[in-house]
Each structure stands twice: as structure tokens, then as C-alpha cells.
Design a protein around this motif. Structure first.
Motif, PDB file in Angstrom:
ATOM      1  N   THR A   1       5.369   0.571 -13.301  1.00 37.25           N
ATOM      2  CA  THR A   1       6.703   0.348 -13.605  1.00 37.25           C
ATOM      3  C   THR A   1       7.282   1.470 -14.074  1.00 37.25           C
ATOM      4  N   ASP A   2       6.492   2.414 -14.350  1.00 34.79           N
ATOM      5  CA  ASP A   2       7.289   3.805 -14.759  1.00 34.79           C
ATOM      6  C   ASP A   2       7.834   4.678 -13.447  1.00 34.79           C
ATOM      7  N   ARG A   3       7.390   4.049 -12.330  1.00 33.09           N
ATOM      8  CA  ARG A   3       7.633   4.683 -11.114  1.00 33.09           C
ATOM      9  C   ARG A   3       8.861   3.746 -10.276  1.00 33.09           C
ATOM     10  N   ILE A   4       9.363   2.968 -11.305  1.00 37.43           N
ATOM     11  CA  ILE A   4      10.279   1.867 -10.635  1.00 37.43           C
ATOM     12  C   ILE A   4      11.627   2.170 -11.508  1.00 37.43           C
ATOM     13  N   VAL A   5      12.691   2.666 -10.954  1.00 42.88           N
ATOM     14  CA  VAL A   5      13.893   2.807 -11.561  1.00 42.88           C
ATOM     15  C   VAL A   5      14.786   1.829 -10.967  1.00 42.88           C
ATOM     16  N   VAL A   6      15.579   1.226 -11.808  1.00 42.80           N
ATOM     17  CA  VAL A   6      16.835   0.144 -11.554  1.00 42.80           C
ATOM     18  C   VAL A   6      18.034   1.057 -11.509  1.00 42.80           C
ATOM     19  N   VAL A   7      18.588   0.706 -10.317  1.00 41.86           N
ATOM     20  CA  VAL A   7      19.951   1.071 -10.029  1.00 41.86           C
ATOM     21  C   VAL A   7      20.807   0.025  -9.418  1.00 41.86           C
TER      22      VAL A   7
ATOM     23  N   ARG B   1       1.015  -1.230   0.053  1.00 41.24           N
ATOM     24  CA  ARG B   1       0.077   0.039  -0.196  1.00 41.24           C
ATOM     25  C   ARG B   1       0.786   1.283  -0.064  1.00 41.24           C
ATOM     26  N   ALA B   2       1.817   1.281   0.602  1.00 44.53           N
ATOM     27  CA  ALA B   2       2.685   2.336   0.992  1.00 44.53           C
ATOM     28  C   ALA B   2       3.526   2.801  -0.291  1.00 44.53           C
ATOM     29  N   LEU B   3       4.159   1.441  -1.025  1.00 47.36           N
ATOM     30  CA  LEU B   3       4.925   1.753  -2.309  1.00 47.36           C
ATOM     31  C   LEU B   3       4.183   2.160  -3.393  1.00 47.36           C
ATOM     32  N   ARG B   4       2.821   1.887  -3.456  1.00 57.83           N
ATOM     33  CA  ARG B   4       2.174   2.314  -4.551  1.00 57.83           C
ATOM     34  C   ARG B   4       1.844   3.489  -4.443  1.00 57.83           C
TER      35      ARG B   4
ATOM     36  N   LEU C   1       8.395   7.472  -6.325  1.00 58.06           N
ATOM     37  CA  LEU C   1       9.409   6.846  -7.006  1.00 58.06           C
ATOM     38  C   LEU C   1      10.044   5.601  -6.224  1.00 58.06           C
ATOM     39  N   VAL C   2      10.135   4.589  -6.607  1.00 58.97           N
ATOM     40  CA  VAL C   2      10.954   3.246  -6.080  1.00 58.97           C
ATOM     41  C   VAL C   2      12.114   2.934  -6.700  1.00 58.97           C
ATOM     42  N   ILE C   3      13.397   2.894  -5.845  1.00 59.76           N
ATOM     43  CA  ILE C   3      14.646   2.446  -6.521  1.00 59.76           C
ATOM     44  C   ILE C   3      14.607   0.994  -6.340  1.00 59.76           C
ATOM     45  N   ALA C   4      14.809   0.248  -7.454  1.00 53.54           N
ATOM     46  CA  ALA C   4      15.207  -1.361  -7.256  1.00 53.54           C
ATOM     47  C   ALA C   4      16.568  -1.632  -7.731  1.00 53.54           C
ATOM     48  N   GLU C   5      16.983  -2.635  -7.199  1.00 50.08           N
ATOM     49  CA  GLU C   5      18.535  -2.879  -7.485  1.00 50.08           C
ATOM     50  C   GLU C   5      18.730  -3.822  -8.771  1.00 50.08           C
ATOM     51  N   THR C   6      17.721  -4.373  -9.192  1.00 55.97           N
ATOM     52  CA  THR C   6      17.742  -5.223 -10.457  1.00 55.97           C
ATOM     53  C   THR C   6      16.698  -5.270 -11.221  1.00 55.97           C
ATOM     54  N   ASP C   7      16.819  -5.452 -12.468  1.00 56.64           N
ATOM     55  CA  ASP C   7      15.313  -5.880 -13.557  1.00 56.64           C
ATOM     56  C   ASP C   7      14.493  -6.603 -12.997  1.00 56.64           C
ATOM     57  N   GLN C   8      14.958  -8.046 -12.404  1.00 59.90           N
ATOM     58  CA  GLN C   8      14.151  -8.832 -11.815  1.00 59.90           C
ATOM     59  C   GLN C   8      13.352  -8.412 -10.663  1.00 59.90           C
ATOM     60  N   LEU C   9      14.230  -7.638  -9.826  1.00 57.17           N
ATOM     61  CA  LEU C   9      13.174  -6.983  -8.690  1.00 57.17           C
ATOM     62  C   LEU C   9      12.221  -5.943  -9.125  1.00 57.17           C
ATOM     63  N   LYS C  10      12.407  -4.989 -10.303  1.00 58.67           N
ATOM     64  CA  LYS C  10      11.336  -4.282 -10.783  1.00 58.67           C
ATOM     65  C   LYS C  10      10.228  -4.937 -11.040  1.00 58.67           C
ATOM     66  N   THR C  11      10.459  -6.329 -11.768  1.00 57.68           N
ATOM     67  CA  THR C  11       9.311  -7.074 -11.998  1.00 57.68           C
ATOM     68  C   THR C  11       8.664  -7.648 -10.940  1.00 57.68           C
ATOM     69  N   ASP C  12       9.235  -7.907 -10.131  1.00 54.55           N
ATOM     70  CA  ASP C  12       8.928  -8.446  -8.793  1.00 54.55           C
ATOM     71  C   ASP C  12       7.924  -7.568  -8.165  1.00 54.55           C
ATOM     72  N   ILE C  13       8.188  -6.104  -8.061  1.00 52.66           N
ATOM     73  CA  ILE C  13       7.765  -5.070  -7.368  1.00 52.66           C
ATOM     74  C   ILE C  13       6.392  -4.808  -7.907  1.00 52.66           C
ATOM     75  N   ALA C  14       6.393  -4.807  -9.269  1.00 44.96           N
ATOM     76  CA  ALA C  14       5.375  -4.433 -10.124  1.00 44.96           C
ATOM     77  C   ALA C  14       4.235  -5.553  -9.753  1.00 44.96           C
ATOM     78  N   ARG C  15       4.760  -7.130 -10.048  1.00 43.29           N
ATOM     79  CA  ARG C  15       3.989  -7.855  -9.798  1.00 43.29           C
ATOM     80  C   ARG C  15       3.039  -8.361  -8.560  1.00 43.29           C
ATOM     81  N   VAL C  16       4.009  -8.249  -7.508  1.00 43.14           N
ATOM     82  CA  VAL C  16       3.672  -8.525  -6.054  1.00 43.14           C
ATOM     83  C   VAL C  16       2.833  -7.345  -5.460  1.00 43.14           C
ATOM     84  N   TRP C  17       3.523  -6.053  -5.640  1.00 49.26           N
ATOM     85  CA  TRP C  17       2.990  -4.941  -5.020  1.00 49.26           C
ATOM     86  C   TRP C  17       2.088  -3.918  -5.791  1.00 49.26           C
ATOM     87  N   GLY C  18       2.137  -4.290  -7.164  1.00 48.50           N
ATOM     88  CA  GLY C  18       1.116  -3.449  -7.998  1.00 48.50           C
ATOM     89  C   GLY C  18       1.785  -2.052  -8.203  1.00 48.50           C
ATOM     90  N   VAL C  19       3.113  -1.720  -8.159  1.00 47.20           N
ATOM     91  CA  VAL C  19       3.556  -0.488  -8.287  1.00 47.20           C
ATOM     92  C   VAL C  19       3.861  -0.288  -9.895  1.00 47.20           C
TER      93      VAL C  19
END
Length: 406
Positions: A187-193, A160-163, A167-185
């Protein structure tokens, strides 16, 4: 980047500062890389080292609760519900106060990821969650009911908070996919660094020199694991495979500590293979140990990740590669991107059978050394690359808030 330097608070609610342990090294390395561009202050629940770093301003959030001894840097271990509520109040007060003093609050992933960023935004500040894992319920299936309920409640509240986060910083592309799928964030608000590598520290060193410094035999094939001994970094299969071998020229050295150390030591003691546990060591000696090895291990457990795929950016594998050592790990997530199977390492599922089969057919030491030379040439990002990615994320959030910098 122009104008005055950003003021950043890196808020690490879920960990104590323990130099040499992954999360602390991650935060310290990034913060030092940010110093040419920003003023950075770190806040951990505890300062667990006797001599904490002096080159960065530090805040100890809960000094009165600091444990007298700790196996790892977890700030949540053994915490009661009452204790958690009290700690959360303390965190919220700190965040509200910091919102007026810092341009950006970076919130390191923890049980309630995104909550403190939301508090900062409500107080007029800017908060950015930094995620390195989406918790997996399968990881805690053997835990008690209260623990499983706490983890699941944390997953729901974090989502709920992350949505709501800008912006959310994710460490990997895999994690970006997981954050979007599991938490519903979105994708254009998740940046991979991704995380960086300090090649000034993790660089090739002659193996005989390293073994001489550490008092290790020159004629043995040495496997090495460096890191926390927990459920995520699952060393059990490798320990059992080595322990079952007798009369071999093989040694496994384990550098680090954690809640599973006693279990691994018991397995090793019941076997015939040579396995040595060294506990935590000074961080300056880590590259020496890596250089002394023939092959370095990074055996992750897929159960630790919500999607069953490795979400971590992983620090240990780039450090192994940077020193010029081949790596044995799992064929998952970012590992596939940075380890070339058969050239700079070996990728296979982390099971006892696979480890036994690998040890039976392992290449000789000369072949492993040749693989290590290829490993040292691996193209890997630096911590300056990481710092610039974080700065760009901070600037984006401030621009969207219409605040910018003077």
C-alpha cells in the motif's frame, strides 16, 4: 518544482485516441494540465479521430492496423494471439527507445498493466503504471473460453509486474484497496490521484438556452446519459424501465456509442417510452446536453469491478455536477463521496425494479432544478490538482532512482 521541465511519455497501449470518449478525455485533460510543468508526448495504438488534437505531440503505435471504423476506443477488440504478440513486440521496442528520451513513462492501465513500466526500468528509465480498474472475471463469465483465459492470464501477469513497480498511481481509494488485495502491491507504493474537472467547460448554463440550441421541447422531463455503451456502464435497467412507460412526459436521451447500442435500441423499439439515441457528438456540445437535462444518469455495473465496488474515479459524474444537474447513480466507491443522496442526486442499485420504482416517485422538475443548484456547488478537484499529484509521483520515483533533474 525547480530545474528543467520533466519529459513525460504517456503510453496508452490499450486504447485508440478518440476525443470525446472517457479514456482519451482523461489522458488529454491530464496532459494539457501538465503542460505548464512538463513536456508531454502521448502514444496511442491508433489515432481514430479524423482531426486529432494538435496541441500535444502524438505517436500512433500501430498506424497500419488502424480500423476503418470503430464503435469505441478499445485497442484489443478482436485481436488474435499472433496479433497480440506482434503488438507487444512493437510496444516493447517503443518503450526501450523512450526510456532514454523521457524522464518518466506513464503506463495507462491495460491487459498487461505494469509490463511496460518494467521494460522501461530495465532499460534504465522510469515507468509508473496508472490504474483505473482491477479486471473482474465475473464481467467476462459469459464470454468464450479463450477470452476468459486471456483475461485471467492478464490479471496474473499484471500482478507480477505491478508488484515490482516502484510506484503505482490509482484513481481512487477503493481502487488502491483493490490493487493491494487482488494484486498484492504494498500500500505504501500506491498513491491515489483522482481525476479533475474543468469548470471552464463544465459550468452552469440556463436550461431553456440549452434546449433551444438542441431543439428539445421545453415541457418534458429529460433524462440524459453521456458515455460509452458497454458492460461497465450498464444502461439496460434504465432503458427497460423507461421503455415500459407509456403516455408519460418523460424522455431518455442517450449520447454516445459502444458495443451495446444495438441491444439498447432494440429494447427501446419494443417499448412505449420515448428513448432517443444520438451517437457520438462533438465534445464541445456535451455540457450543452447536460444543461438541457433534468437528471443525468451514471448507471455502473458492479460486476465490472473485482471487489464488486466501483473503482473508477468517474469523469461523467463531476461533469454532470459541474453543469448543475442532479445525478442518478449507484451507492458504491467514490460515488458515495461526491454525490449526496437526496440532495445532489439519487443512489440506488442498478436494477430494473429500482429504476421503475424511482421513476414512479421521481421529484418534479422544479425540485430537480433545486438539486442541480446544490450539485453545481459541489467541491471537486481541478485538473491542475490532478497534474500536481502526478508530478509529485514522478518526482518521487526519480528521487528513489537517484536521478533527480539537472
Amino acid at each position: 518544482m525547480t530545474g528543467r521541465r520533466l519529459r513525460i511519455l504517456y503510453l496508452v497501449a490499450g486504447h485508440g485516441l478518440m476525443d470525446g470518449v472517457g479514456p482519451s478525455r482523461n489522458v488529454l485533460s491530464l496532459s494539457r494540465a501538465l503542460l505548464p510543468y512538463a513536456e508531454v508526448t502521448l502514444a496511442f495504438r491508433y489515432l481514430l479521430d479524423q482531426h486529432p488534437p494538435t496541441d500535444l505531440p502524438l505517436i500512433e503505435i500501430d498506424p497500419a492496423g488502424r480500423p476503418s471504423g470503430s464503435l469505441d476506443d478499445s485497442a484489443m477488440r478482436g485481436m488474435s494471439l499472433t496479433g497480440f504478440v506482434d503488438y507487444l513486440r512493437r510496444l516493447r521496442r517503443l518503450t526501450v527507445e523512450a526510456a532514454g528520451r523521457y524522464d518518466v513513462i506513464l503506463e495507462k492501465s491495460w491487459l498487461l498493466s505494469g509490463h511496460l513500466s518494467a521494460v522501461a526500468m530495465k532499460a534504465g528509465g522510469a515507468g509508473i503504471p496508472v490504474e483505473n480498474v482491477v479486471p473482474s472475471s465475473a464481467r467476462h463469465e459469459g464470454a468464450g473460453l479463450l477470452k476468459r483465459l486471456r483475461v485471467e492470464a492478464g490479471r496474473v501477469l499484471a500482478g507480477r509486474a505491478l508488484r515490482r513497480a516502484p510506484l503505482v498511481i490509482a484513481e481512487t481509494d477503493q481502487l488502491k484497496t483493490d490493487i493491494a488485495r487482488v494484486w498484492g502491491v504494498e500500500t505504501d507504493r500506491i498513491v491515489v490521484v483522482g481525476l479533475g474537472l474543468d469548470r471552464g467547460i463544465f459550468r452552469p448554463m440556463p436550461q431553456d438556452e440549452a434546449r433551444g440550441r438542441l431543439g428539445l421541447p421545453s415541457d418534458r422531463c429529460i433524462l440524459l446519459y453521456v458515455g460509452t455503451l458497454d458492460e461497465t456502464h450498464d444502461l439496460e435497467a434504465a432503458v427497460r424501465a423507461v421503455a415500459a412507460r407509456g403516455g408519460d412526459d418523460l424522455e431518455l436521451h442517450v449520447v454516445g456509442d459502444g458495443p451495446r447500442r444495438a441491444e439498447y435500441e432494440a429494447i427501446a423499439a419494443a417499448g412505449q417510452g420515448r428513448i432517443v439515441f444520438h451517437g457520438r457528438i462533438a465534445h464541445a456540445l456535451v455540457p450543452v446536453w447536460i444543461a438541457a437535462a433534468d437528471l443525468c444518469l451514471a448507471p455502473y455495473s458492479a460486476k465490472a469491478f473485482a471487489s464488486g465496488a466501483l473503482g473508477y474515479s468517474t469523469m461523467k459524474i463531476p461533469e454532470y455536477l459541474g453543469v448543475g444537474r442532479a445525478v442518478a447513480s449507484v451507492p458504491s466507491g467514490r460515488v458515495r463521496e461526491i454525490v449526496s443522496d437526496g440532495e445532489t442526486g439519487f443512489l440506488f442499485d442498478n436494477t430494473i425494479g429500482n429504476w421503475q420504482a424511482f421513476l414512479d416517485r421521481r421529484p418534479d422538475r422544479q425540485w430537480l432544478a433545486a438539486m442541480g443548484e446544490k450539485a453545481a456547488a459541489s467541491p471537486l478537484p481541478s485538473w491542475d490538482d490532478t497534474a500536481r499529484g502526478y508530478l509529485a509521483a514522478c518526482e518521487r520515483v526519480l528521487a528513489e532512482k537517484g536521478r533527480g533533474r539537472d
